[in-house]
Design a protein around this motif. Structure first.
Motif, PDB file in Angstrom:
ATOM      1  N   HIS A   1      95.357  87.899  50.372  1.00 56.89           N
ATOM      2  CA  HIS A   1      95.756  88.675  49.200  1.00 56.89           C
ATOM      3  C   HIS A   1      97.253  88.525  48.926  1.00 56.89           C
ATOM      4  O   HIS A   1      97.675  88.319  47.780  1.00 56.89           O
ATOM      5  CB  HIS A   1      95.419  90.151  49.427  1.00 56.89           C
ATOM      6  N   ALA A   2      98.062  88.613  49.987  1.00 61.63           N
ATOM      7  CA  ALA A   2      99.510  88.497  49.820  1.00 61.63           C
ATOM      8  C   ALA A   2      99.902  87.099  49.356  1.00 61.63           C
ATOM      9  O   ALA A   2     100.745  86.939  48.463  1.00 61.63           O
ATOM     10  CB  ALA A   2     100.214  88.844  51.132  1.00 61.63           C
ATOM     11  N   LEU A   3      99.286  86.088  49.943  1.00 61.64           N
ATOM     12  CA  LEU A   3      99.617  84.706  49.582  1.00 61.64           C
ATOM     13  C   LEU A   3      99.287  84.439  48.119  1.00 61.64           C
ATOM     14  O   LEU A   3     100.085  83.844  47.385  1.00 61.64           O
ATOM     15  CB  LEU A   3      98.842  83.763  50.500  1.00 61.64           C
ATOM     16  N   ARG A   4      98.130  84.875  47.692  1.00 58.21           N
ATOM     17  CA  ARG A   4      97.721  84.668  46.296  1.00 58.21           C
ATOM     18  C   ARG A   4      98.624  85.453  45.341  1.00 58.21           C
ATOM     19  O   ARG A   4      99.039  84.938  44.303  1.00 58.21           O
ATOM     20  CB  ARG A   4      96.268  85.094  46.117  1.00 58.21           C
ATOM     21  N   SER A   5      98.956  86.685  45.702  1.00 58.98           N
ATOM     22  CA  SER A   5      99.793  87.517  44.839  1.00 58.98           C
ATOM     23  C   SER A   5     101.179  86.908  44.647  1.00 58.98           C
ATOM     24  O   SER A   5     101.708  86.885  43.528  1.00 58.98           O
ATOM     25  CB  SER A   5      99.918  88.927  45.433  1.00 58.98           C
ATOM     26  N   VAL A   6     101.756  86.416  45.740  1.00 64.09           N
ATOM     27  CA  VAL A   6     103.090  85.812  45.649  1.00 64.09           C
ATOM     28  C   VAL A   6     103.056  84.569  44.765  1.00 64.09           C
ATOM     29  O   VAL A   6     103.907  84.385  43.890  1.00 64.09           O
ATOM     30  CB  VAL A   6     103.626  85.478  47.051  1.00 64.09           C
ATOM     31  N   ARG A   7     102.068  83.716  44.976  1.00 66.52           N
ATOM     32  CA  ARG A   7     101.978  82.487  44.180  1.00 66.52           C
ATOM     33  C   ARG A   7     101.800  82.796  42.700  1.00 66.52           C
ATOM     34  O   ARG A   7     102.419  82.159  41.847  1.00 66.52           O
ATOM     35  CB  ARG A   7     100.835  81.605  44.673  1.00 66.52           C
ATOM     36  N   LEU A   8     100.970  83.768  42.379  1.00 69.53           N
ATOM     37  CA  LEU A   8     100.739  84.103  40.975  1.00 69.53           C
ATOM     38  C   LEU A   8     101.997  84.676  40.318  1.00 69.53           C
ATOM     39  O   LEU A   8     102.248  84.444  39.134  1.00 69.53           O
ATOM     40  CB  LEU A   8      99.590  85.106  40.852  1.00 69.53           C
ATOM     41  N   SER A   9     102.800  85.400  41.113  1.00 64.01           N
ATOM     42  CA  SER A   9     103.982  86.041  40.536  1.00 64.01           C
ATOM     43  C   SER A   9     105.143  85.077  40.318  1.00 64.01           C
ATOM     44  O   SER A   9     105.925  85.236  39.379  1.00 64.01           O
ATOM     45  CB  SER A   9     104.436  87.206  41.423  1.00 64.01           C
ATOM     46  N   ILE A  10     105.250  84.068  41.181  1.00 65.54           N
ATOM     47  CA  ILE A  10     106.407  83.177  41.064  1.00 65.54           C
ATOM     48  C   ILE A  10     106.063  81.791  40.553  1.00 65.54           C
ATOM     49  O   ILE A  10     106.955  81.015  40.213  1.00 65.54           O
ATOM     50  CB  ILE A  10     107.136  83.038  42.420  1.00 65.54           C
ATOM     51  N   ALA A  11     104.764  81.480  40.493  1.00 64.79           N
ATOM     52  CA  ALA A  11     104.374  80.120  40.114  1.00 64.79           C
ATOM     53  C   ALA A  11     104.918  79.669  38.765  1.00 64.79           C
ATOM     54  O   ALA A  11     105.424  78.545  38.641  1.00 64.79           O
ATOM     55  CB  ALA A  11     102.856  79.992  40.149  1.00 64.79           C
ATOM     56  N   PRO A  12     104.825  80.483  37.706  1.00 61.61           N
ATOM     57  CA  PRO A  12     105.313  79.994  36.401  1.00 61.61           C
ATOM     58  C   PRO A  12     106.775  79.552  36.426  1.00 61.61           C
ATOM     59  O   PRO A  12     107.124  78.500  35.892  1.00 61.61           O
ATOM     60  CB  PRO A  12     105.106  81.211  35.487  1.00 61.61           C
ATOM     61  N   ALA A  13     107.635  80.353  37.049  1.00 61.66           N
ATOM     62  CA  ALA A  13     109.054  80.009  37.089  1.00 61.66           C
ATOM     63  C   ALA A  13     109.311  78.763  37.922  1.00 61.66           C
ATOM     64  O   ALA A  13     110.107  77.895  37.546  1.00 61.66           O
ATOM     65  CB  ALA A  13     109.854  81.184  37.650  1.00 61.66           C
ATOM     66  N   MET A  14     108.633  78.656  39.067  1.00 57.97           N
ATOM     67  CA  MET A  14     108.861  77.517  39.945  1.00 57.97           C
ATOM     68  C   MET A  14     108.260  76.239  39.371  1.00 57.97           C
ATOM     69  O   MET A  14     108.845  75.163  39.488  1.00 57.97           O
ATOM     70  CB  MET A  14     108.296  77.793  41.331  1.00 57.97           C
ATOM     71  N   GLN A  15     107.101  76.359  38.752  1.00 60.38           N
ATOM     72  CA  GLN A  15     106.488  75.177  38.158  1.00 60.38           C
ATOM     73  C   GLN A  15     107.285  74.664  36.971  1.00 60.38           C
ATOM     74  O   GLN A  15     107.262  73.470  36.672  1.00 60.38           O
ATOM     75  CB  GLN A  15     105.044  75.495  37.767  1.00 60.38           C
ATOM     76  N   ALA A  16     107.993  75.563  36.310  1.00 59.24           N
ATOM     77  CA  ALA A  16     108.851  75.136  35.202  1.00 59.24           C
ATOM     78  C   ALA A  16     109.964  74.223  35.697  1.00 59.24           C
ATOM     79  O   ALA A  16     110.463  73.373  34.947  1.00 59.24           O
ATOM     80  CB  ALA A  16     109.445  76.354  34.504  1.00 59.24           C
ATOM     81  N   ASP A  17     110.343  74.388  36.955  1.00 66.67           N
ATOM     82  CA  ASP A  17     111.356  73.526  37.565  1.00 66.67           C
ATOM     83  C   ASP A  17     110.725  72.438  38.421  1.00 66.67           C
ATOM     84  O   ASP A  17     111.394  71.818  39.257  1.00 66.67           O
ATOM     85  CB  ASP A  17     112.302  74.365  38.441  1.00 66.67           C
ATOM     86  N   SER A  18     109.425  72.214  38.221  1.00 67.02           N
ATOM     87  CA  SER A  18     108.674  71.178  38.945  1.00 67.02           C
ATOM     88  C   SER A  18     108.701  71.383  40.453  1.00 67.02           C
ATOM     89  O   SER A  18     108.743  70.425  41.226  1.00 67.02           O
ATOM     90  CB  SER A  18     109.227  69.779  38.594  1.00 67.02           C
TER      91      SER A  18
END
Length: 253
Positions: A93-110
């Motif tokens: 649950h924690a791993l999925r929550s963290v990825r969902l919360s920060i993924a857009p910003a990090m993926q924007a920077d590849s």
């Protein structure tokens, strides 16, 4: 890159993780990736992490603070969860929550946000178990047919474990094979390196033994040398392909 392995045999559990973090050839550092909870008589478990370091560290911090799996329930941690299965749910649950919360910003920077974990151990009243937890929050459990799990740079060490480790192997044999798999991985990938952190846990003892293995550890250095020599000797003993003939030397003069 990193490499972590968990081995669940009849006698107990061994988990090993390297400490190298590679963000480019000019940015290599060390971080502990085997996180151990040891409450003798109650529970002993370890969480090994691979992938994006900020994701795994944030997820572990969330679990330490307490995770609400269901609305209205009290927050749970690895120290309070009733079973190892529940601990796997908390980490997922924690791993999925963290990825969902920060993924857009990090993926924007590849930037790659993928991460995974191994959870192994035993809680009083329950069975010893080993789980692999994926970035999406789901997980699988280790079984007798394949008594090991790997995350990170796993391809170089997998043949060692696949050919040598069985559920009936002793705990000492499991540790030996695990370290040989680290030796072969280090040789092939600069992103994996010592020191290694090791936890061994005998079934139903609920008290683990921890060890840090440095690059110059006498046993690991000897194991690395002996394995290298054994491979060379085995290679020399193998017959050459019969259809390849040695060239004849022609007389000169």
């Amino acid at each position: 890159m990193t490499y972590c392995v968990g081995m669940l045999v009849e006698e107990g559990l061994a988990m090993i993780a390297d400490t190298r973090t590679n963000a480019g050839v000019d940015n290599i550092s060390s971080y502990r990736k085997l996180h151990i909870i040891d409450k003798p008589g109650d529970r002993v478990m370890a969480v090994a992490t691979a992938g994006n370091l900020s994701v795994t560290q944030t997820a572990l911090a969330m679990v330490r603070e307490g995770v609400h799996l269901n609305v209205g329930e009290e927050p749970e941690t690895l120290e309070t969860a009733a079973s190892l299965f529940r601990c796997a749910q908390l980490l997922g649950h924690a791993l999925r929550s963290v990825r969902l919360s920060i993924a857009p910003a990090m993926q924007a920077d590849s930037l790659n946000t993928s991460a995974s974990m191994l959870l192994g151990g035993q809680i009083a009243g329950g069975q010893m178990a080993l789980y692999m937890i994926y970035s999406q929050g789901n997980f699988i459990e280790c079984g007798r047919d394949t008594p090991y799990m790997q995350i990170g740079e796993l391809k170089y060490g997998k043949p060692i474990l696949e050919s040598g480790l069985a559920y009936e192997s002793t705990l000492a044999e499991a540790v030996k094979l695990g370290l040989i798999s680290f030796s072969t991985t280090m040789r092939s990938n600069v992103g994996v390196g010592a020191p290694f952190d090791l936890l061994t846990l005998r079934r139903d003892f609920l008290s683990g033994e921890q060890r840090r293995i440095e690059q110059d550890d006498s046993y690991f250095a000897d194991l690395h040398l002996r394995w290298t020599q054994a491979q060379a000797a085995a290679r020399r003993s193998m017959p050459e392909p019969p259809w390849i003939k040695r060239p004849r030397l022609s007389a000169i003069g």
